[in-house]
Design an enzyme around this catalytic site. Sequence first.
Site, short mmCIF file in Angstrom:
data_model
loop_
_atom_site.label_atom_id
_atom_site.label_comp_id
_atom_site.label_asym_id
_atom_site.label_seq_id
_atom_site.Cartn_x
_atom_site.Cartn_y
_atom_site.Cartn_z
N ASP A 1 21.34 62.88 6.94
CA ASP A 1 21.84 62.69 5.58
C ASP A 1 20.65 62.62 4.63
O ASP A 1 19.74 61.82 4.82
CB ASP A 1 22.64 61.38 5.52
CG ASP A 1 23.53 61.30 4.30
OD1 ASP A 1 23.17 61.87 3.26
OD2 ASP A 1 24.59 60.64 4.39
N CYS B 1 23.40 57.59 2.23
CA CYS B 1 24.67 57.49 2.98
C CYS B 1 25.50 56.27 2.54
O CYS B 1 25.28 55.14 2.99
CB CYS B 1 24.42 57.44 4.49
SG CYS B 1 25.94 57.64 5.44
N GLY B 2 26.48 56.55 1.70
CA GLY B 2 27.30 55.46 1.14
C GLY B 2 28.13 54.73 2.18
O GLY B 2 28.24 53.49 2.13
N THR B 3 28.71 55.46 3.12
CA THR B 3 29.48 54.76 4.17
C THR B 3 28.50 53.98 5.06
O THR B 3 28.83 52.90 5.56
CB THR B 3 30.32 55.75 5.00
OG1 THR B 3 29.48 56.83 5.45
CG2 THR B 3 31.47 56.31 4.19
N SER C 1 33.67 59.24 2.50
CA SER C 1 32.25 59.59 2.48
C SER C 1 31.67 59.17 1.13
O SER C 1 32.23 59.53 0.08
CB SER C 1 32.07 61.10 2.65
OG SER C 1 30.75 61.47 2.28
N GLY C 2 30.57 58.46 1.14
CA GLY C 2 29.97 58.00 -0.11
C GLY C 2 29.42 59.14 -0.94
O GLY C 2 29.77 59.31 -2.10
N SER C 3 28.53 59.96 -0.35
CA SER C 3 27.91 61.04 -1.13
C SER C 3 28.98 62.02 -1.61
O SER C 3 28.92 62.50 -2.75
CB SER C 3 26.85 61.76 -0.30
OG SER C 3 27.39 62.28 0.89
O1 LIG Z 1 27.36 59.10 1.95
C1 LIG Z 1 28.04 59.19 2.97
O2 LIG Z 1 28.85 58.34 3.31
C2 LIG Z 1 27.89 60.42 3.76
N1 LIG Z 1 26.91 61.40 3.44
C3 LIG Z 1 27.13 62.51 4.36
C4 LIG Z 1 27.75 61.90 5.56
C5 LIG Z 1 28.49 60.66 5.07
O3 LIG Z 1 29.84 60.97 4.89
#
Ligand SMILES: O=C(O)[C@H]1NCC[C@@H]1O
Length: 346
Positions: free
Chosen positions: A252, A256-258, A90-92
């Site tokens: 989100d 959302c990094g992913t 997960s990015g965040s």
């Molecule tokens: O940034 C992300 O990748 C995410 N944010 C919450 C759900 C994902 O994992």
Amino acid sequence: MRSAKIIHVVSCHAEGEVGDVIVGGVAPPPGETLWQQSRWIARDETLRNFVLNEPRGGVFRHVNLLVPPKDPRAQMAWIIMEPADTPPMSGSNSLCVATVLLDSGILEMHEPETRLVLEAPGGLIEVLAHCRNGKTESVEVRNVPSFADKLDAALEVPGIGTLQVDTAYGGDSFVIVDAQKLGFALTADEAADLVATGIKITRAANEQLGFVHPLNPDWDHISFCQLASAVKRDQQGLSATNSVVIRPGKIDRSPCGTGCSARMAVLHAKGMLQVNEPFVSHSIIGSTFHCRIDGLTDVAGRAAILPRIAGRAWITGTHQLLLDPADPWPQGYRLSDTWPVGITNS
Ligand SMILES: O=C(O)[C@H]1NCC[C@@H]1O
């Protein structure tokens, strides 16, 4: 005060998305690999329910469990718990984990830059943290290899019609749709409508298109729907806005990094984004991730990118979660007024 357990949490958010971090009070789960440990957490559900469900959590909350790394190259490992899933990456949450590790002194901070290798269940990530006056001001993450799966696939969505969609993996699995074609401007007042639409699209994509990670057949579904704007190009590079709908039904708050990694894989596969070209991604609350493709690789013979995402995270508090032995709801509860029901964990 009496308690059957005490779990120490540093709360954090990355560009608006909550990513709390358990820094003590939970023993590492069983498993030979970090992935197996994360499957144990997903199956067992005790910790997930305790920290995510009411009265301690809520559908907006993500919680990360720090554990000793299995890979000797990593300084720390962690298991991500999101409302419906226990995902590979997960990015965040990775930004929150890196910030909490450094700002709280669990790992040593070096100014102006600290480099770390962290182990997520989906693989190793490299972290470059920019630090000043004892604070991690921003974090760059080299994410796991990411790839496009199906490009321009037809998807029949009940009540909406036939859409042209892409599917991709960016550390988690996505169906990506053009938001403007669905009438969305991607503004905060659309959040509830975006969720209703995104959940229908994710369900249809799982039924009609599916997803299996070629190196990890356990990850065999599409987690998220990304409603994305068209990309704009100027002298600085490309930019876009997105809303990622997270099962069972929330948006989100971060870009959302992913999701940015998955989108960059699709843009690269379509010849629209080159290695090292900046890609700026905005969220529904106006927060930003600065991204780019660091390089190219392959995943089981499929063309893949090495994505880089960068953003900021802030600590919001510390908490000690307790369980009174007389509490009749040790697993907490979910009610469909705030927590849409019927989604299983994975
Ligand atoms: O940034 C992300 O990748 C995410 N944010 C919450 C759900 C994902 O994992």
